[in-house]
Design a protein around this motif. Sequence first.
Motif: not given
Length: 477
Positions: A348-360
């Motif tokens: 979940g942490a990796v998923l949230a991090l990657m989603i945040s990075a892509i959105i940013f």
Amino acid sequence: MSSQIPVKQVDPSSDASNKNNKNTGSVELYASRKKIYVKEVKGLFQRIRNVSLLALMGMYFLFVWLTLDGQPLIHFDLPAREFHLYGATFYPRDFILLSGMLIICAFGLFFITTLFGRVWCGYTCPQTVWTFIFMWIEEKVEGSRNKRMKLDKSPNSPAKIAKKSIKHSLWLLVALATGLTFVGYFYPIRELIVDLFTLNANGWAYFWVAFFTVATYLNAGWMREQVCLYMCPYARFQSVMFDPNTRVVSYDPNRGEPRGGRKKDANPAELGLGDCIDCGQCVQVCPTGIDIRDGLQYECIGCALCIDACDDVMEKMNYPKGLIRYTTENELEGKTSKLLRPRTFGYGAVLALMISAIIFTIATRVPAQLDVLRDRGALFSYNGEGRVENSYTLKIANMTETPQTFTIQVAGMDSIRLLSQAEVTVASGENRSVPAVVDVDPEDIETSNTEIRFKIESLTDESLILETESRFVGPNS
């Protein structure tokens, strides 16, 4: 002392020869496919699947026809190396975004699998979706499970040939629509349809439409569960992500065993039986042909059809539902099940991090690019005014859907000025090279190598402002 690992054959459609294999403990590794006749079932999970199926099919077949500002909503233009997605245009230089999306998909699959097993396979996998469409057509044309079995065993007749012809014709029609739609995401669908039927399309268009038509027809109509069992790698490595807290489709042996038939009004406790009446409905509705009562098997795609079938039987017998249900190994053993655990936190942490990075990255992405290349042919020169000149090449990429007119500015030294054109128009998707000449008063040159900055601003879109560094080379002070 030697020990042996017991091997059990769990094939519900086994014949006498397979029974012999069970007795000897051997497993037939290479066996011809036995057709699985799936019985129609209705229930909560089937309704959920129908909703997901309609939503996914609606998006797949509809989005290819939608346009935004005259541009297809989704269009992968390979010859131009442009990828149009929901009004934004991406180029090969945006490959990092594709990599991020693939990582998100992978960890999203891992995260969901650790929590709920193969729900992806059961409800949203394209193989499952198209297989259920083909199964629905087969049910409507040839009838129920028993009628289909009887029809296949009967000799050829006009009625049988007619039903088989109608079924395969509808299968091919759905497969053709699938192939046309898929290619339509790479070749604008409105042009593709016209060009195909007027014989003006190129050979590759015909090839790929035919390829995906045949692939869909074979995978969903003939191979079906074989794709899930032998071609899809997910079936093989899914168990690595399972643990005793993973919620999967399971049979409760503590409640169901010993199984056996009985009358509806009989008390199973008095007969020494569990709640399972051994009706076989869970096997008849399984699209992969397994018996969920044999425990967790890699063939199970988590479609929950056996849950709907068993709940229907339990309701008719006035027994509590849930003999087959989504549960965990710990719950079946009477232990407490944990939803959140280190593995899920990690995924979940990796998923949230990657989603945040892509959105940013997408939110801050400027759909233009500026690169400055200094002329290496000469360090510097003097012009007629006695000023020191440097030459550059500005590479301006316009990644928007409309032409952009940019103004060019240069700064970094007191008397610096731009001698070449200060305004340039770049077409949509164009990567234009613009020569630039800059000069400086020799008295303002303090070092032989000075940092300067080029800046471009769009007159069409005020949000497009880019700046990049370069070097100005002059004589030693």
